[in-house]
Design a protein around this motif. Structure first.
Motif, PDB file in Angstrom:
ATOM      1  N   TRP A 282       0.813  -1.218   0.000  1.00  0.00           N
ATOM      2  CA  TRP A 282       0.000   0.000   0.000  1.00  0.00           C
ATOM      3  C   TRP A 282       0.848   1.271   0.000  1.00  0.00           C
ATOM      4  O   TRP A 282       0.394   2.317  -0.481  1.00  0.00           O
ATOM      5  N   SER A 283       2.065   1.200   0.495  1.00  0.00           N
ATOM      6  CA  SER A 283       2.933   2.384   0.442  1.00  0.00           C
ATOM      7  C   SER A 283       3.270   2.748  -0.989  1.00  0.00           C
ATOM      8  O   SER A 283       3.349   3.941  -1.350  1.00  0.00           O
ATOM      9  N   VAL A 284       3.467   1.720  -1.817  1.00  0.00           N
ATOM     10  CA  VAL A 284       3.731   1.985  -3.240  1.00  0.00           C
ATOM     11  C   VAL A 284       2.518   2.638  -3.878  1.00  0.00           C
ATOM     12  O   VAL A 284       2.637   3.600  -4.651  1.00  0.00           O
ATOM     13  N   ARG A 285       1.340   2.184  -3.576  1.00  0.00           N
ATOM     14  CA  ARG A 285       0.130   2.782  -4.135  1.00  0.00           C
ATOM     15  C   ARG A 285      -0.046   4.208  -3.635  1.00  0.00           C
ATOM     16  O   ARG A 285      -0.483   5.090  -4.384  1.00  0.00           O
ATOM     17  N   ALA A 286       0.287   4.395  -2.356  1.00  0.00           N
ATOM     18  CA  ALA A 286       0.181   5.755  -1.827  1.00  0.00           C
ATOM     19  C   ALA A 286       1.154   6.692  -2.524  1.00  0.00           C
ATOM     20  O   ALA A 286       0.833   7.854  -2.834  1.00  0.00           O
ATOM     21  N   GLU A 287       2.340   6.198  -2.810  1.00  0.00           N
ATOM     22  CA  GLU A 287       3.324   7.040  -3.507  1.00  0.00           C
ATOM     23  C   GLU A 287       2.864   7.355  -4.915  1.00  0.00           C
ATOM     24  O   GLU A 287       3.044   8.488  -5.404  1.00  0.00           O
ATOM     25  N   ASP A 288       2.250   6.386  -5.591  1.00  0.00           N
ATOM     26  CA  ASP A 288       1.735   6.634  -6.941  1.00  0.00           C
ATOM     27  C   ASP A 288       0.666   7.717  -6.946  1.00  0.00           C
ATOM     28  O   ASP A 288       0.533   8.460  -7.926  1.00  0.00           O
ATOM     29  N   GLY A 290       0.492  10.153  -4.734  1.00  0.00           N
ATOM     30  CA  GLY A 290       0.966  11.366  -4.073  1.00  0.00           C
ATOM     31  C   GLY A 290       0.478  11.500  -2.645  1.00  0.00           C
ATOM     32  O   GLY A 290       0.306  12.621  -2.145  1.00  0.00           O
ATOM     33  N   ARG A 291       0.293  10.401  -1.980  1.00  0.00           N
ATOM     34  CA  ARG A 291      -0.180  10.429  -0.598  1.00  0.00           C
ATOM     35  C   ARG A 291       1.017  10.357   0.355  1.00  0.00           C
ATOM     36  O   ARG A 291       1.932   9.571   0.160  1.00  0.00           O
ATOM     37  N   TRP A 292       0.965  11.169   1.399  1.00  0.00           N
ATOM     38  CA  TRP A 292       1.942  11.047   2.476  1.00  0.00           C
ATOM     39  C   TRP A 292       1.509   9.867   3.342  1.00  0.00           C
ATOM     40  O   TRP A 292       0.374   9.772   3.787  1.00  0.00           O
ATOM     41  N   CYS A 293       2.415   8.922   3.593  1.00  0.00           N
ATOM     42  CA  CYS A 293       2.074   7.691   4.311  1.00  0.00           C
ATOM     43  C   CYS A 293       3.058   7.482   5.453  1.00  0.00           C
ATOM     44  O   CYS A 293       4.272   7.361   5.229  1.00  0.00           O
ATOM     45  N   GLU A 294       2.551   7.420   6.670  1.00  0.00           N
ATOM     46  CA  GLU A 294       3.356   7.189   7.864  1.00  0.00           C
ATOM     47  C   GLU A 294       3.035   5.803   8.412  1.00  0.00           C
ATOM     48  O   GLU A 294       1.865   5.475   8.637  1.00  0.00           O
ATOM     49  N   VAL A 295       4.068   5.004   8.661  1.00  0.00           N
ATOM     50  CA  VAL A 295       3.899   3.654   9.178  1.00  0.00           C
ATOM     51  C   VAL A 295       4.743   3.524  10.437  1.00  0.00           C
ATOM     52  O   VAL A 295       5.959   3.747  10.392  1.00  0.00           O
ATOM     53  N   ASP A 296       4.125   3.174  11.549  1.00  0.00           N
ATOM     54  CA  ASP A 296       4.812   3.018  12.831  1.00  0.00           C
ATOM     55  C   ASP A 296       4.430   1.648  13.403  1.00  0.00           C
ATOM     56  O   ASP A 296       3.364   1.481  13.995  1.00  0.00           O
ATOM     57  N   VAL A 297       5.317   0.682  13.196  1.00  0.00           N
ATOM     58  CA  VAL A 297       5.077  -0.687  13.658  1.00  0.00           C
ATOM     59  C   VAL A 297       6.247  -1.103  14.537  1.00  0.00           C
ATOM     60  O   VAL A 297       7.414  -0.980  14.112  1.00  0.00           O
ATOM     61  N   PRO A 298       6.020  -1.573  15.766  1.00  0.00           N
ATOM     62  CA  PRO A 298       7.116  -1.972  16.660  1.00  0.00           C
ATOM     63  C   PRO A 298       7.844  -3.202  16.126  1.00  0.00           C
ATOM     64  O   PRO A 298       7.312  -3.979  15.331  1.00  0.00           O
ATOM     65  N   ASP A 299       9.084  -3.367  16.577  1.00  0.00           N
ATOM     66  CA  ASP A 299       9.904  -4.488  16.115  1.00  0.00           C
ATOM     67  C   ASP A 299       9.501  -5.830  16.724  1.00  0.00           C
ATOM     68  O   ASP A 299       9.490  -6.840  16.020  1.00  0.00           O
ATOM     69  N   PRO A 300       9.213  -5.904  18.043  1.00  0.00           N
ATOM     70  CA  PRO A 300       8.912  -7.232  18.609  1.00  0.00           C
ATOM     71  C   PRO A 300       7.668  -7.840  17.960  1.00  0.00           C
ATOM     72  O   PRO A 300       6.712  -7.136  17.616  1.00  0.00           O
ATOM     73  N   PRO A 301       7.667  -9.143  17.782  1.00  0.00           N
ATOM     74  CA  PRO A 301       6.460  -9.787  17.214  1.00  0.00           C
ATOM     75  C   PRO A 301       5.293  -9.711  18.191  1.00  0.00           C
ATOM     76  O   PRO A 301       5.464  -9.801  19.397  1.00  0.00           O
ATOM     77  N   LEU A 302       4.108  -9.556  17.627  1.00  0.00           N
ATOM     78  CA  LEU A 302       2.870  -9.480  18.413  1.00  0.00           C
ATOM     79  C   LEU A 302       1.901 -10.523  17.858  1.00  0.00           C
ATOM     80  O   LEU A 302       1.170 -10.264  16.905  1.00  0.00           O
ATOM     81  N   PRO A 303       1.890 -11.708  18.438  1.00  0.00           N
ATOM     82  CA  PRO A 303       0.998 -12.756  17.910  1.00  0.00           C
ATOM     83  C   PRO A 303      -0.465 -12.484  18.281  1.00  0.00           C
ATOM     84  O   PRO A 303      -0.773 -12.080  19.400  1.00  0.00           O
ATOM     85  N   VAL A 304      -1.351 -12.730  17.344  1.00  0.00           N
ATOM     86  CA  VAL A 304      -2.795 -12.606  17.563  1.00  0.00           C
ATOM     87  C   VAL A 304      -3.456 -13.891  17.069  1.00  0.00           C
ATOM     88  O   VAL A 304      -2.899 -14.616  16.245  1.00  0.00           O
ATOM     89  N   SER A 330      -4.527  12.521  -0.254  1.00  0.00           N
ATOM     90  CA  SER A 330      -4.873  12.564   1.166  1.00  0.00           C
ATOM     91  C   SER A 330      -3.866  11.747   1.962  1.00  0.00           C
ATOM     92  O   SER A 330      -3.482  10.651   1.548  1.00  0.00           O
ATOM     93  N   PRO A 331      -3.422  12.246   3.120  1.00  0.00           N
ATOM     94  CA  PRO A 331      -2.412  11.526   3.900  1.00  0.00           C
ATOM     95  C   PRO A 331      -2.989  10.280   4.559  1.00  0.00           C
ATOM     96  O   PRO A 331      -4.191  10.165   4.796  1.00  0.00           O
ATOM     97  N   ILE A 332      -2.090   9.351   4.898  1.00  0.00           N
ATOM     98  CA  ILE A 332      -2.447   8.101   5.566  1.00  0.00           C
ATOM     99  C   ILE A 332      -1.441   7.849   6.686  1.00  0.00           C
ATOM    100  O   ILE A 332      -0.229   8.087   6.513  1.00  0.00           O
ATOM    101  N   ALA A 333      -1.934   7.358   7.823  1.00  0.00           N
ATOM    102  CA  ALA A 333      -1.064   6.993   8.948  1.00  0.00           C
ATOM    103  C   ALA A 333      -1.495   5.642   9.468  1.00  0.00           C
ATOM    104  O   ALA A 333      -2.685   5.404   9.704  1.00  0.00           O
ATOM    105  N   VAL A 334      -0.520   4.732   9.650  1.00  0.00           N
ATOM    106  CA  VAL A 334      -0.776   3.387  10.165  1.00  0.00           C
ATOM    107  C   VAL A 334       0.137   3.179  11.367  1.00  0.00           C
ATOM    108  O   VAL A 334       1.352   3.401  11.276  1.00  0.00           O
ATOM    109  N   GLU A 335      -0.444   2.752  12.494  1.00  0.00           N
ATOM    110  CA  GLU A 335       0.334   2.580  13.708  1.00  0.00           C
ATOM    111  C   GLU A 335      -0.167   1.362  14.472  1.00  0.00           C
ATOM    112  O   GLU A 335      -1.371   1.047  14.460  1.00  0.00           O
ATOM    113  N   VAL A 336       0.750   0.685  15.164  1.00  0.00           N
ATOM    114  CA  VAL A 336       0.437  -0.485  15.987  1.00  0.00           C
ATOM    115  C   VAL A 336       0.895  -0.204  17.405  1.00  0.00           C
ATOM    116  O   VAL A 336       2.046   0.200  17.628  1.00  0.00           O
TER     117      VAL A 336
END
Length: 427
Positions: A282-288, A290-304, A330-336
């Motif tokens: 989805w970051s590639v699509r956002a770049e195509d 012209g969307r600003w895309c912020e992704v904040d995902v922690p390093d440790p695994p989080l099993p669900v 339109s901007p997009i932000a994804v966070e965990v």
């Protein structure tokens, strides 16, 4: 079933009728035997009384003729002089022996020095009257059996009707029935209803699976649509555009023709790994676009407690909604965020937001021209782990989709984790 019940009733009532006819006939014949024996004894005693008074042949003949046994020819008087009055079967030697003191049959009467009264045979037990009485018993038994079968059929008629209703309900496969008859019939009705409920659940789960799989096709369709936008207006490009539109329309028709309900099958996967993998796309699509895309995902695994493809489909549906319903750029932000046994995935956009957040997460509800399944699929995925999905106004000015998943192998804490509240207050 009706035929078998009728046969059983006929067999049961016929057996009872046969027993009653046999018992009634036996009692009737036994009574006739006792009456006949008493009458014969009375006739023999009457003849013996006459012989004790006179041995005149004419008087004896008249006395024998007046008795029922004598009229039937079953009494004979053997005089000591050798004469026989009536029809006798005993020989002179037998009579002489009895007269001399030999044992005599119980039906005979010996008058010493005068005569021996012989009863040649007992009276007939079955006569026309007795046969008529037995025939009447048979007729009554037959009529009683027929009446019992008819009344039994009326008694079983509601049961047969309920059983036909159960058969029709089982054949129809969607009707629920309520039987008011015996406990066994009520149990059968409950079993039929349970099977119908289970069938409905299986069909609903199958329809939901088809709808969800169909909805997943939106992700590659979105990619195709974005790629087609950079093509020229050649014949081949227009043909590809038409094919994509037709495929998108067919997917919409499949989803709209189904009403899926049912639980997802839980498994286990690493949420951070799945989110990173999907955000690479989805970051590639956002770049195509012209969307600003912020992704904040922690390093440790989080099993669900979800299968990786199910979680990926939930992430894709939420992001697909963002790309479909917000303007390009339109901007997009994804966070965990993880805390207290919960893993929260937050997707925000800078679009117009959602006018009805509560209704937006319901299956089949859409505020635009979509099928209304995207957020419902994501909500079902979150709820299958014990979590939830919320739609709010985000910091970017548009919608904030907050999906909370229960972390696998962890005890969940408060319904609103403190980490989320702290994270939310700093934004």
């Amino acid at each position: 079933m009706k035929r078998e019940m009728t046969r059983s009733l006929i067999l049961a009532t016929g057996l009872v009728a046969l027993v009653l006819v046999c018992a009634g006939s036996a009692l009737l014949l036994w009574d006739n035997v006792r009456v006949a024996e008493a009458a014969d004894r009375q006739d023999v005693a009457a003849i013996a009384a006459v012989v004790a008074v006179t041995t005149d042949r004419d008087d004896l003949r008249a006395a024998v003729a007046r008795t029922a046994a004598g009229a039937d020819g079953r009494i004979a008087v053997h005089l000591v002089l050798g004469d026989i009055i009536g029809s006798g079967r005993a020989t002179h030697a037998e009579v002489a022996a009895v007269a001399a003191g030999a044992p005599a049959p119980s039906s005979w009467r010996v008058l010493p020095g005068r005569a021996v009264v012989e009863l040649t045979e007992p009276a007939a037990v079955v006569d026309v009257e007795t046969a008529g009485e037995i025939g009447l018993l048979v007729v009554i038994a037959v009529l009683g059996s027929a009446a019992a079968v008819w009344l039994g059929g009326r008694r079983f008629r509601p049961l047969l009707r309920d059983m036909r209703t159960l058969a029709d309900a089982a054949r129809a496969g969607g009707t629920r029935v309520r039987a008011t008859g015996p406990a066994e019939l009520a149990d059968l009705a409950a079993a039929v209803n349970e099977v119908a409920d289970r069938t409905d659940r299986l069909l609903a789960g199958e329809r939901e699976m088809i709808a969800d799989v169909s909805h997943r096709l939106r992700t590659p369709l979105t990619a195709l649509r974005l790629d087609i936008d950079v093509l020229d207006d050649s014949v081949v490009a227009n043909r590809i555009r038409g094919a994509v539109r037709a495929l998108n329309r067919d997917v919409d028709l499949i989803i709209e023709s189904l009403r899926p309900v049912g639980p997802l099958r839980p498994a286990e996967c690493d949420l951070t790994a799945v989110v990173r993998a999907r955000m690479e796309f989805w970051s590639v699509r956002a770049e195509d676009q012209g969307r600003w895309c912020e992704v904040d995902v922690p390093d440790p695994p989080l099993p669900v407690g979800l299968a990786a493809d199910v979680l990926a489909a939930a992430v894709d549906t939420v992001l697909d909604n963002v790309f479909r319903h917000t303007p390009e750029g339109s901007p997009i932000a994804v966070e965990v965020v993880a805390h207290a046994g919960w893993v929260t995935l937050v997707v925000e956009d800078g679009g117009r937001g959602v006018s009805e957040p509560d209704e937006a997460v319901l299956r089949g509800h859409s505020g635009g021209s979509s099928t209304g399944l995207g957020l419902a699929i994501a909500r079902a995925a979150a709820e299958s782990t014990g979590g939830s999905l919320h739609v709010e106004r985000g910091r970017l000015g548009g919608a904030r989709i907050r999906m909370r998943f229960g972390e696998a192998g962890r005890t969940t804490g408060s319904a609103a984790p403190r980490a989320w509240r702290l994270w939310h207050s700093t934004r």
